[in-house]
Design an enzyme around this catalytic site. Sequence first.
Site, PDB file in Angstrom:
ATOM      1  N   ASP A  13      75.438  24.972  32.567  1.00 33.29           N
ATOM      2  CA  ASP A  13      74.206  24.658  33.289  1.00 33.29           C
ATOM      3  C   ASP A  13      72.965  25.313  32.684  1.00 33.29           C
ATOM      4  OD1 ASP A  13      75.793  23.234  35.091  1.00 33.29           O
ATOM      5  OD2 ASP A  13      76.111  25.008  36.338  1.00 33.29           O
ATOM      6  N   LYS A  16      71.411  21.768  29.003  1.00 33.34           N
ATOM      7  CA  LYS A  16      71.809  20.945  27.839  1.00 33.34           C
ATOM      8  C   LYS A  16      71.253  19.531  27.950  1.00 33.34           C
ATOM      9  CE  LYS A  16      76.071  22.048  28.846  1.00 33.34           C
ATOM     10  NZ  LYS A  16      75.898  23.199  29.771  1.00 33.34           N
ATOM     11  N   GLY A  17      71.351  18.954  29.167  1.00 29.24           N
ATOM     12  CA  GLY A  17      70.892  17.577  29.368  1.00 29.24           C
ATOM     13  C   GLY A  17      69.425  17.423  28.996  1.00 29.24           C
ATOM     14  N   LYS A  18      68.623  18.374  29.437  1.00 25.34           N
ATOM     15  CA  LYS A  18      67.180  18.303  29.169  1.00 25.34           C
ATOM     16  C   LYS A  18      66.908  18.350  27.663  1.00 25.34           C
ATOM     17  CE  LYS A  18      62.977  20.964  29.770  1.00 25.34           C
ATOM     18  NZ  LYS A  18      62.479  22.311  30.021  1.00 25.34           N
ATOM     19  N   ASN A  38      83.470  17.193  34.857  1.00 28.74           N
ATOM     20  CA  ASN A  38      83.145  18.530  35.386  1.00 28.74           C
ATOM     21  C   ASN A  38      81.715  18.868  35.008  1.00 28.74           C
ATOM     22  OD1 ASN A  38      84.002  18.552  32.707  1.00 28.74           O
ATOM     23  ND2 ASN A  38      85.094  20.503  32.840  1.00 28.74           N
ATOM     24  N   GLY A  40      77.656  18.337  34.541  1.00 28.56           N
ATOM     25  CA  GLY A  40      76.559  17.704  35.274  1.00 28.56           C
ATOM     26  C   GLY A  40      75.290  18.027  34.521  1.00 28.56           C
ATOM     27  N   HIS A  41      74.748  17.050  33.827  1.00 30.91           N
ATOM     28  CA  HIS A  41      73.591  17.278  32.958  1.00 30.91           C
ATOM     29  C   HIS A  41      72.373  16.561  33.530  1.00 30.91           C
ATOM     30  CE1 HIS A  41      76.425  18.123  29.293  1.00 30.91           C
ATOM     31  NE2 HIS A  41      76.638  18.913  30.324  1.00 30.91           N
ATOM     32  N   ARG A 139     101.810  16.292  25.713  1.00 32.39           N
ATOM     33  CA  ARG A 139     102.038  15.029  24.980  1.00 32.39           C
ATOM     34  C   ARG A 139     102.613  13.923  25.872  1.00 32.39           C
ATOM     35  NH1 ARG A 139     104.855  18.732  20.739  1.00 32.39           N
ATOM     36  NH2 ARG A 139     105.194  19.682  22.764  1.00 32.39           N
ATOM     37  N   GLN A 220      79.828  22.314  29.504  1.00 31.51           N
ATOM     38  CA  GLN A 220      80.172  23.684  29.901  1.00 31.51           C
ATOM     39  C   GLN A 220      79.429  24.690  29.000  1.00 31.51           C
ATOM     40  OE1 GLN A 220      83.222  21.339  29.645  1.00 31.51           O
ATOM     41  NE2 GLN A 220      82.249  20.804  31.554  1.00 31.51           N
ATOM     42  N   THR A 296      77.222  19.084  39.729  1.00 33.34           N
ATOM     43  CA  THR A 296      78.414  18.280  39.996  1.00 33.34           C
ATOM     44  C   THR A 296      78.943  18.493  41.409  1.00 33.34           C
ATOM     45  OG1 THR A 296      78.997  18.262  37.672  1.00 33.34           O
ATOM     46  CG2 THR A 296      80.790  17.825  39.207  1.00 33.34           C
ATOM     47  N   THR A 297      79.048  19.757  41.830  1.00 29.89           N
ATOM     48  CA  THR A 297      79.685  20.023  43.129  1.00 29.89           C
ATOM     49  C   THR A 297      78.697  20.477  44.207  1.00 29.89           C
ATOM     50  OG1 THR A 297      80.096  22.300  42.456  1.00 29.89           O
ATOM     51  CG2 THR A 297      81.868  20.707  42.049  1.00 29.89           C
ATOM     52  N   GLY A 298      77.448  20.764  43.822  1.00 31.09           N
ATOM     53  CA  GLY A 298      76.461  21.238  44.789  1.00 31.09           C
ATOM     54  C   GLY A 298      76.667  22.683  45.215  1.00 31.09           C
ATOM     55  N   GLY A 421      61.774  26.648  27.534  1.00 38.17           N
ATOM     56  CA  GLY A 421      61.581  25.742  28.670  1.00 38.17           C
ATOM     57  C   GLY A 421      60.840  26.448  29.786  1.00 38.17           C
TER      58      GLY A 421
HETATM   59  P1  GDP Z   1      73.292  21.395  31.900  1.00 36.07           P
HETATM   60  O1  GDP Z   1      74.601  21.245  32.578  1.00 36.07           O
HETATM   61  O2  GDP Z   1      73.321  22.450  30.841  1.00 36.07           O
HETATM   62  O3  GDP Z   1      72.713  20.106  31.394  1.00 36.07           O
HETATM   63  O4  GDP Z   1      72.282  21.939  33.011  1.00 36.07           O
HETATM   64  P2  GDP Z   1      72.133  21.380  34.518  1.00 36.07           P
HETATM   65  O5  GDP Z   1      71.389  20.102  34.473  1.00 36.07           O
HETATM   66  O6  GDP Z   1      73.430  21.429  35.232  1.00 36.07           O
HETATM   67  O7  GDP Z   1      71.275  22.538  35.169  1.00 36.07           O
HETATM   68  C1  GDP Z   1      70.026  22.916  34.650  1.00 36.07           C
HETATM   69  C2  GDP Z   1      68.995  22.755  35.774  1.00 36.07           C
HETATM   70  O8  GDP Z   1      67.800  23.405  35.384  1.00 36.07           O
HETATM   71  C3  GDP Z   1      68.608  21.301  36.003  1.00 36.07           C
HETATM   72  O9  GDP Z   1      68.281  21.139  37.365  1.00 36.07           O
HETATM   73  C4  GDP Z   1      67.375  21.122  35.125  1.00 36.07           C
HETATM   74  O10 GDP Z   1      66.495  20.092  35.607  1.00 36.07           O
HETATM   75  C5  GDP Z   1      66.725  22.481  35.257  1.00 36.07           C
HETATM   76  N1  GDP Z   1      65.946  22.938  34.093  1.00 36.07           N
HETATM   77  C6  GDP Z   1      66.224  22.773  32.773  1.00 36.07           C
HETATM   78  N2  GDP Z   1      65.325  23.446  32.022  1.00 36.07           N
HETATM   79  C7  GDP Z   1      64.479  24.057  32.897  1.00 36.07           C
HETATM   80  C8  GDP Z   1      63.354  24.930  32.721  1.00 36.07           C
HETATM   81  O11 GDP Z   1      62.949  25.300  31.620  1.00 36.07           O
HETATM   82  N3  GDP Z   1      62.754  25.368  33.885  1.00 36.07           N
HETATM   83  C9  GDP Z   1      63.175  24.989  35.134  1.00 36.07           C
HETATM   84  N4  GDP Z   1      62.532  25.478  36.193  1.00 36.07           N
HETATM   85  N5  GDP Z   1      64.233  24.176  35.310  1.00 36.07           N
HETATM   86  C10 GDP Z   1      64.862  23.723  34.204  1.00 36.07           C
HETATM   87  P1  IMO Z   2      77.962  21.724  32.499  1.00 35.54           P
HETATM   88  O1  IMO Z   2      78.302  20.833  31.338  1.00 35.54           O
HETATM   89  C1  IMO Z   2      79.056  25.111  35.027  1.00 35.54           C
HETATM   90  C2  IMO Z   2      83.356  25.730  35.734  1.00 35.54           C
HETATM   91  C3  IMO Z   2      83.868  25.529  37.136  1.00 35.54           C
HETATM   92  C4  IMO Z   2      85.026  26.520  37.149  1.00 35.54           C
HETATM   93  C5  IMO Z   2      85.578  26.405  35.733  1.00 35.54           C
HETATM   94  C6  IMO Z   2      86.790  25.490  35.596  1.00 35.54           C
HETATM   95  O2  IMO Z   2      77.199  21.040  33.565  1.00 35.54           O
HETATM   96  O3  IMO Z   2      77.341  22.991  32.031  1.00 35.54           O
HETATM   97  P2  IMO Z   2      87.062  22.840  35.614  1.00 35.54           P
HETATM   98  O4  IMO Z   2      86.723  21.831  36.654  1.00 35.54           O
HETATM   99  O5  IMO Z   2      86.358  22.622  34.311  1.00 35.54           O
HETATM  100  O6  IMO Z   2      88.527  23.032  35.418  1.00 35.54           O
HETATM  101  O7  IMO Z   2      86.526  24.241  36.213  1.00 35.54           O
HETATM  102  O8  IMO Z   2      84.519  25.915  34.920  1.00 35.54           O
HETATM  103  N1  IMO Z   2      82.615  24.591  35.156  1.00 35.54           N
HETATM  104  C7  IMO Z   2      81.277  24.564  34.999  1.00 35.54           C
HETATM  105  N2  IMO Z   2      80.329  25.446  35.346  1.00 35.54           N
HETATM  106  N3  IMO Z   2      78.714  23.990  34.360  1.00 35.54           N
HETATM  107  C8  IMO Z   2      79.661  23.115  33.961  1.00 35.54           C
HETATM  108  O9  IMO Z   2      79.398  22.046  33.167  1.00 35.54           O
HETATM  109  C9  IMO Z   2      81.008  23.358  34.311  1.00 35.54           C
HETATM  110  N4  IMO Z   2      82.178  22.693  34.109  1.00 35.54           N
HETATM  111  C10 IMO Z   2      83.145  23.463  34.619  1.00 35.54           C
HETATM  112  O10 IMO Z   2      82.899  25.835  38.111  1.00 35.54           O
HETATM  113  O11 IMO Z   2      84.522  27.828  37.304  1.00 35.54           O
HETATM  114 MG    MG Z   3      75.392  21.314  34.499  1.00 39.65          MG
END
Ligand code: GDP
Ligand code: IMO
Ligand code: MG
Length: 434
Positions: A13, A16-18, A38, A40-41, A139, A220, A296-298, A421
């Site tokens: 989190d 990466k998505g941004k 798993n 959530g970008h 396998r 991840q 992903t899970t809130g 950012g």
């Molecule tokens: P990812 O899984 O690595 O793609 O990240 P997520 O999308 O799960 O979580 C990153 C959160 O931070 C998202 O809600 C983005 O919109 C937000 N975000 C990303 N870059 C920034 C930043 O520079 N500042 C702020 N305030 N939010 C950001």
């Molecule tokens: P992104 O790509 C944050 C965490 C879960 C748990 C562990 C194992 O959005 O950064 P799993 O379902 O993969 O077997 O869970 O990994 N986890 C993440 N935490 N961002 C993620 O993905 C994650 N994907 C899995 O919360 O601790």
């Molecule tokens: Mg994420």
Amino acid sequence: MPATVILGAQWGDEGKGKLVDRLAEQATWVARFQGGNNAGHTVVLGEQVLKFHLLPSGITRKECNLILGDGMVIDPWVLNKELVDWKESSGEDPRGERLFISERAHIILPYHCYMDSLDKKIGTTGRGIGPTYADKINRIGLRFGDLSEVDGDLEWASSSSERMNASLEAAGSSERVSAESLLEDVKWICDNFSSSIAHTGLMLDNALKLGEHVILEGAQGCLLDIDQGTFPYVTSSVTSRGNSTHGAGIHPGHVEEVIGITKAYITRVGNGAMPTELLDEVGDHLGTVGHEFGTTTGRKRRCGWFDAVVMRHAHRINGFTGLALTKLDVLGGLDEINICVAYELDGQEIREMPSSASALARCKPIYITMPGFPSHSLTEWLGIAKKANEDSMGFKALPSAAQHYIKQLEVLVGVPCSSVGVGPDRDATIDRVD
Ligand code: GDP
Ligand code: IMO
Ligand code: MG
């Protein structure tokens, strides 16, 4: 052009998505290479907030081709839902046009989700990731490329459902899978995805040979890596650079740039130690201002100070050529900012992460303290970022205490920051100019 790898450097989190959405403007291909839904970008385009779990974040760029690579585990029903949502918002069905699924990627079936829902230890996302990778390693997993061979095969379905039901019973689940439902599932997946199943490694290799730019989008983060993360509180795939090309079906020589994404602080969802975790009002500040809830899970994300021990570990594994620092804006308004430079473990100062989960849980952070900088609204930060990029000011557009903070992180990790950012919006990123 070569391939660029985008990797989470912490516990996921990081944003990466941004970054992928931003860089995909210059790319012809974006490929996921491991993990599944798993992930959530998030991509924020003005008022529009897009959340991707399987679709590569480069989907926002119409010219970009999209690959779900060899090393992934894919839930076809979740993919279908994402595609329905995408069609609603964009009018496009990219299947077989610019979205391709590797014939080697493994399929997450309902059985895998039933098994994952029994987890009480790790705090998984419950999306069937671990059980699907377990079947792959054993396998016995089902791959997209093998679907046509089992379509309508009652013998295969009977023996598979028997095996699944024995595992469910042994694990204490009341769920069961019938041979008929398994065959229906296979047929549904074939009907919906046959047109997009392809030899995606070859497609990427050909693209690179033609000089096209490929982005490999990690999911991840390094500390969730099955080998190099905080085992057993990790995910079930190799999230690191070594798997970025392998999981995409190309060789490592194609990669020139590896960007490690890191928040200006740190977060974690799920169980396992996090030495700099803050359970006080500063932790509340980071969680509230940073909206730290899992995509992903809130679930509420645990928040803590930036941990340079974690980042040095991530750099050793991945050899970052640059860091993309995110969420610097969230630190605005704090009087002082701490950075963890080492741990104290059983009375000894250590500078490397211990491999043992119980030892990591006993680690106490050793901090240096930096002065804070003022808070701004997201609109103000967006204005600062736009002006910084238009006037080629780079990080000089930031408050001086923020500039010092960035320099200190660069020294501690040993990698320069390529961007910073300051908000969720696509344009709220300041690029380095010097
Ligand atoms: P990812 O899984 O690595 O793609 O990240 P997520 O999308 O799960 O979580 C990153 C959160 O931070 C998202 O809600 C983005 O919109 C937000 N975000 C990303 N870059 C920034 C930043 O520079 N500042 C702020 N305030 N939010 C950001
Ligand atoms: P992104 O790509 C944050 C965490 C879960 C748990 C562990 C194992 O959005 O950064 P799993 O379902 O993969 O077997 O869970 O990994 N986890 C993440 N935490 N961002 C993620 O993905 C994650 N994907 C899995 O919360 O601790
Ligand atoms: Mg994420």
